[in-house]
Scaffold this motif. Structure first.
Motif, mmCIF file in Angstrom:
data_model
loop_
_atom_site.group_PDB
_atom_site.id
_atom_site.type_symbol
_atom_site.label_atom_id
_atom_site.label_comp_id
_atom_site.label_asym_id
_atom_site.label_seq_id
_atom_site.Cartn_x
_atom_site.Cartn_y
_atom_site.Cartn_z
ATOM 1 N N VAL A 301 0.839 -1.196 0.000
ATOM 2 C CA VAL A 301 0.000 0.000 0.000
ATOM 3 C C VAL A 301 0.874 1.247 0.000
ATOM 4 O O VAL A 301 1.879 1.306 0.693
ATOM 5 C CB VAL A 301 -0.939 0.018 1.230
ATOM 6 N N SER A 302 0.470 2.246 -0.804
ATOM 7 C CA SER A 302 1.125 3.548 -0.793
ATOM 8 C C SER A 302 0.132 4.595 -0.313
ATOM 9 O O SER A 302 -0.867 4.856 -0.976
ATOM 10 C CB SER A 302 1.633 3.921 -2.189
ATOM 11 N N TYR A 303 0.403 5.179 0.847
ATOM 12 C CA TYR A 303 -0.443 6.257 1.362
ATOM 13 C C TYR A 303 -0.017 7.611 0.821
ATOM 14 O O TYR A 303 -0.704 8.605 1.020
ATOM 15 C CB TYR A 303 -0.411 6.267 2.890
ATOM 16 N N SER A 304 1.118 7.658 0.136
ATOM 17 C CA SER A 304 1.616 8.938 -0.366
ATOM 18 C C SER A 304 0.924 9.378 -1.646
ATOM 19 O O SER A 304 1.023 10.528 -2.052
ATOM 20 C CB SER A 304 3.125 8.835 -0.633
ATOM 21 N N GLY A 305 0.212 8.438 -2.313
ATOM 22 C CA GLY A 305 -0.395 8.757 -3.596
ATOM 23 C C GLY A 305 0.569 8.650 -4.752
ATOM 24 O O GLY A 305 0.217 8.925 -5.894
ATOM 25 N N ILE A 306 1.810 8.237 -4.474
ATOM 26 C CA ILE A 306 2.818 8.076 -5.520
ATOM 27 C C ILE A 306 3.087 6.597 -5.707
ATOM 28 O O ILE A 306 3.369 5.887 -4.741
ATOM 29 C CB ILE A 306 4.126 8.799 -5.133
ATOM 30 N N ASP A 307 2.990 6.106 -6.931
ATOM 31 C CA ASP A 307 3.271 4.706 -7.218
ATOM 32 C C ASP A 307 4.780 4.495 -7.119
ATOM 33 O O ASP A 307 5.535 4.995 -7.942
ATOM 34 C CB ASP A 307 2.774 4.367 -8.631
ATOM 35 N N PRO A 308 5.249 3.769 -6.098
ATOM 36 C CA PRO A 308 6.688 3.626 -5.938
ATOM 37 C C PRO A 308 7.288 2.798 -7.056
ATOM 38 O O PRO A 308 6.648 1.922 -7.620
ATOM 39 C CB PRO A 308 6.823 2.914 -4.586
ATOM 40 N N LEU A 309 8.550 3.087 -7.382
ATOM 41 C CA LEU A 309 9.242 2.327 -8.407
ATOM 42 C C LEU A 309 9.393 0.884 -7.953
ATOM 43 O O LEU A 309 9.574 0.587 -6.776
ATOM 44 C CB LEU A 309 10.613 2.953 -8.684
ATOM 45 N N GLY A 310 9.352 -0.025 -8.912
ATOM 46 C CA GLY A 310 9.601 -1.423 -8.595
ATOM 47 C C GLY A 310 8.480 -2.106 -7.853
ATOM 48 O O GLY A 310 8.735 -3.064 -7.116
ATOM 49 N N THR A 311 7.234 -1.642 -8.010
ATOM 50 C CA THR A 311 6.112 -2.250 -7.297
ATOM 51 C C THR A 311 5.995 -3.734 -7.592
ATOM 52 O O THR A 311 5.812 -4.553 -6.688
ATOM 53 C CB THR A 311 4.804 -1.535 -7.670
ATOM 54 N N LYS A 312 6.106 -4.106 -8.849
ATOM 55 C CA LYS A 312 5.996 -5.510 -9.233
ATOM 56 C C LYS A 312 7.061 -6.348 -8.544
ATOM 57 O O LYS A 312 6.770 -7.397 -7.952
ATOM 58 C CB LYS A 312 6.112 -5.620 -10.758
ATOM 59 N N ALA A 313 8.311 -5.881 -8.574
ATOM 60 C CA ALA A 313 9.409 -6.629 -7.951
ATOM 61 C C ALA A 313 9.251 -6.672 -6.439
ATOM 62 O O ALA A 313 9.516 -7.706 -5.798
ATOM 63 C CB ALA A 313 10.745 -6.002 -8.337
ATOM 64 N N ALA A 314 8.831 -5.533 -5.832
ATOM 65 C CA ALA A 314 8.682 -5.493 -4.383
ATOM 66 C C ALA A 314 7.571 -6.426 -3.918
ATOM 67 O O ALA A 314 7.697 -7.092 -2.878
ATOM 68 C CB ALA A 314 8.398 -4.065 -3.939
ATOM 69 N N THR A 315 6.467 -6.484 -4.652
ATOM 70 C CA THR A 315 5.371 -7.371 -4.280
ATOM 71 C C THR A 315 5.795 -8.830 -4.447
ATOM 72 O O THR A 315 5.435 -9.695 -3.638
ATOM 73 C CB THR A 315 4.119 -7.057 -5.110
ATOM 74 N N ARG A 316 6.581 -9.101 -5.465
ATOM 75 C CA ARG A 316 7.108 -10.469 -5.652
ATOM 76 C C ARG A 316 7.966 -10.873 -4.453
ATOM 77 O O ARG A 316 7.880 -12.011 -3.972
ATOM 78 C CB ARG A 316 7.915 -10.561 -6.945
ATOM 79 N N LEU A 317 8.795 -9.963 -3.949
ATOM 80 C CA LEU A 317 9.622 -10.283 -2.787
ATOM 81 C C LEU A 317 8.762 -10.591 -1.567
ATOM 82 O O LEU A 317 9.086 -11.488 -0.779
ATOM 83 C CB LEU A 317 10.579 -9.131 -2.490
ATOM 84 N N ARG A 318 7.663 -9.867 -1.395
ATOM 85 C CA ARG A 318 6.739 -10.162 -0.291
ATOM 86 C C ARG A 318 6.124 -11.539 -0.479
ATOM 87 O O ARG A 318 5.943 -12.294 0.486
ATOM 88 C CB ARG A 318 5.660 -9.080 -0.206
ATOM 89 N N MET A 319 5.782 -11.878 -1.713
ATOM 90 C CA MET A 319 5.238 -13.204 -2.002
ATOM 91 C C MET A 319 6.242 -14.299 -1.644
ATOM 92 O O MET A 319 5.881 -15.339 -1.078
ATOM 93 C CB MET A 319 4.858 -13.288 -3.490
ATOM 94 N N LEU A 320 7.526 -14.064 -1.969
ATOM 95 C CA LEU A 320 8.542 -15.085 -1.705
ATOM 96 C C LEU A 320 8.817 -15.248 -0.211
ATOM 97 O O LEU A 320 9.299 -16.305 0.215
ATOM 98 C CB LEU A 320 9.830 -14.749 -2.455
ATOM 99 N N LYS A 321 8.523 -14.239 0.605
ATOM 100 C CA LYS A 321 8.619 -14.411 2.049
ATOM 101 C C LYS A 321 7.613 -15.452 2.540
ATOM 102 O O LYS A 321 7.852 -16.154 3.523
ATOM 103 C CB LYS A 321 8.353 -13.083 2.762
ATOM 104 N N VAL A 322 6.483 -15.515 1.860
ATOM 105 C CA VAL A 322 5.447 -16.480 2.229
ATOM 106 C C VAL A 322 5.691 -17.818 1.549
ATOM 107 O O VAL A 322 5.644 -18.881 2.185
ATOM 108 C CB VAL A 322 4.049 -15.942 1.858
ATOM 109 N N PHE A 323 5.981 -17.777 0.260
ATOM 110 C CA PHE A 323 6.163 -18.998 -0.524
ATOM 111 C C PHE A 323 7.524 -18.970 -1.225
ATOM 112 O O PHE A 323 7.615 -18.712 -2.433
ATOM 113 C CB PHE A 323 5.047 -19.135 -1.570
ATOM 114 N N PRO A 324 8.614 -19.237 -0.502
ATOM 115 C CA PRO A 324 9.941 -19.211 -1.136
ATOM 116 C C PRO A 324 10.087 -20.254 -2.236
ATOM 117 O O PRO A 324 10.947 -20.108 -3.109
ATOM 118 C CB PRO A 324 10.896 -19.481 0.035
#
Length: 423
Positions: A301-324
């Motif tokens: 989630v971004s509360y700043s209203g700015i789409d942070p760079l690397g959203t796809k990669a960052a979300t993938r890293l969160r996924m791998l914390k759950v399912f390495p």
């Protein structure tokens, strides 16, 4: 995209090109607006729905689509805001929303891959205690017996991850394909007689009294819809159309990724009961299997209203914390969008005037609650406003800081909750 059965590009009426006279004009083509149009049309009203983009363009079509009981603020907060009696009525209607959703899907044969089952999961001992207390409260105080506490060993048999320590499983909640569900509701509204106009952005809503009778004028750039009542279901996209409403919500960005097709066996091994899953951190992760055997994973989630760079990669890293074990899997799709939140996280329903209703502020908890919201506003327009008015009594304030400072103030406030997740 696979459209639900019976829905084609010709199912709706296209842009509004000329003035129209109807009983009720609904603004917004998400679940709330489509449900309102459907329930009003089924009552015999002449209804027009105006959507600035396509049906389901906003959060309704892009959400994590976990259909869950209650409101985002939680029952304790509702009790503080409303008192025990009205808070219980909101709870009962939120449970009714789940039943209504399944009924709408069955009655209108909406092809949206509905699956029963949802789990809230604990990461740390504090979460385990919270979930155990929640299960006990739901069963003892609310007679809600479809929830149960899942211990660590059983959870290991359901989820192929070491990250979570326990869960609350609810077989009455579930998940679905949100865009097809929204399109299915719009199609049902159209078959009931509502006119569904896409690419028809509303620029103003005003009222007049020709001949002494109150009328609402819903204006696009090219046309005016004259009606007895209007229902605003714009949520994060309300903008300048109703400044008093936009001051009470904040649009935040949330993101979802979809893996490549894993195949039925590999996907099923990740979540063996095919439930939707969400953790209970403030900055949470949520995930589920799709009907075509992908893993859908979201929550950044971004509360700043700015789409942070690397959203796809960052979300993938969160996924791998759950399912390495998904290290070798490609992310095939990634998307995001706005969710509207209120300051107290409670839904915000009410009237701007006796003839102009609004529904907003579902705060990321709306895939089921939006459906019953549409039904409640239809009841209110028809003269039975008791249930709608329970929600309308929830007090709301604007975000502090005004237009210039309210978002930076929210970002600072969220830092505390992010730190709390680490404790």
């Amino acid at each position: 995209m696979r459209l639900p059965a019976g829905i084609t590009s010709a199912s709706f009426d296209g842009p509004l090109t000329g003035d129209a006279d109807v009983d009720i004009c609904v603004v917004g083509g998400g679940v709330a607006g489509c449900s309102a149009a459907l329930h009003l049309a089924e009552r015999g009203y002449k209804v027009a729905l105006l959507e600035a983009q396509d049906i389901g363009f906003g959060a309704s079509g892009r959400s994590g689509a976990q259909a869950i009981f209650g409101a985002a603020c939680g029952q304790n907060k509702l009790t503080q805001l409303l008192g025990a009696g009205d808070a219980r009525r909101v709870w009962d209607m939120s449970v009714e929303a789940l039943t209504l959703q399944r009924s709408l899907i069955a009655r209108h044969q909406i092809d949206c891959d509905y699956v029963a089952g949802q789990m809230h999961v604990a990461i740390k001992p504090r979460h385990e205690a919270e979930l155990r207390a929640e299960v006990n409260s739901l069963r003892s105080h609310f007679d809600y017996d479809t929830v149960r506490y899942v211990e660590r060993d059983e959870l290991r048999s359901l989820l192929a991850t070491e990250r979570y320590a326990a869960a609350m499983l609810d077989t009455n909640s579930g998940h679905l394909q949100p865009l097809n569900y929204t399109l299915g509701l719009a199609g049902a509204a159209a078959r009931a007689g509502a006119k569904i106009h896409t690419h028809s952005a509303v620029v103003a809503v005003d009222e007049s009294t020709p001949g002494g009778a109150a009328r609402v004028n819903v204006r696009t750039v090219h046309a005016v819809v004259r009606c007895h009542h209007a229902v605003l279901c714009c949520n994060a996209y309300i903008g300048a159309l109703a400044p008093v409403l936009s001051a009470r919500i904040m649009a935040v960005d949330t993101y979802i990724v979809a893996t490549e097709i894993l195949g039925e066996v590999r996907a099923a091994n990740l979540i063996r009961n095919n439930a939707a899953v969400t953790d209970i951190n403030w900055v949470l992760d949520y995930f589920r299997r799709s009907a075509d055997h992908r893993l859908l994973f979201g929550g950044r989630v971004s509360y700043s209203g700015i789409d942070p760079l690397g959203t796809k990669a960052a979300t993938r890293l969160r996924m791998l914390k759950v399912f390495p074990q998904l290290q070798d899997v490609r992310i095939e799709y990634a998307w995001g969008g706005y969710v509207d939140i209120t300051l107290n996280r409670a839904p915000d329903f009410g009237r701007l005037s006796p003839n102009v209703y609004y529904l907003q502020g579902f705060s990321g908890h709306g895939i089921a609650l939006t459906g019953i919201a549409g039904k409640l506003v239809a009841e209110a327009v028809a003269g039975a406003a008791e249930r709608f008015d329970v929600f309308a009594r929830i007090p709301h304030r604007g975000f502090p800081g005004g237009p210039a400072l309210r978002r930076p103030a929210l970002v600072l406030a969220m830092l505390w909750y992010r730190l709390r997740d680490l404790l």
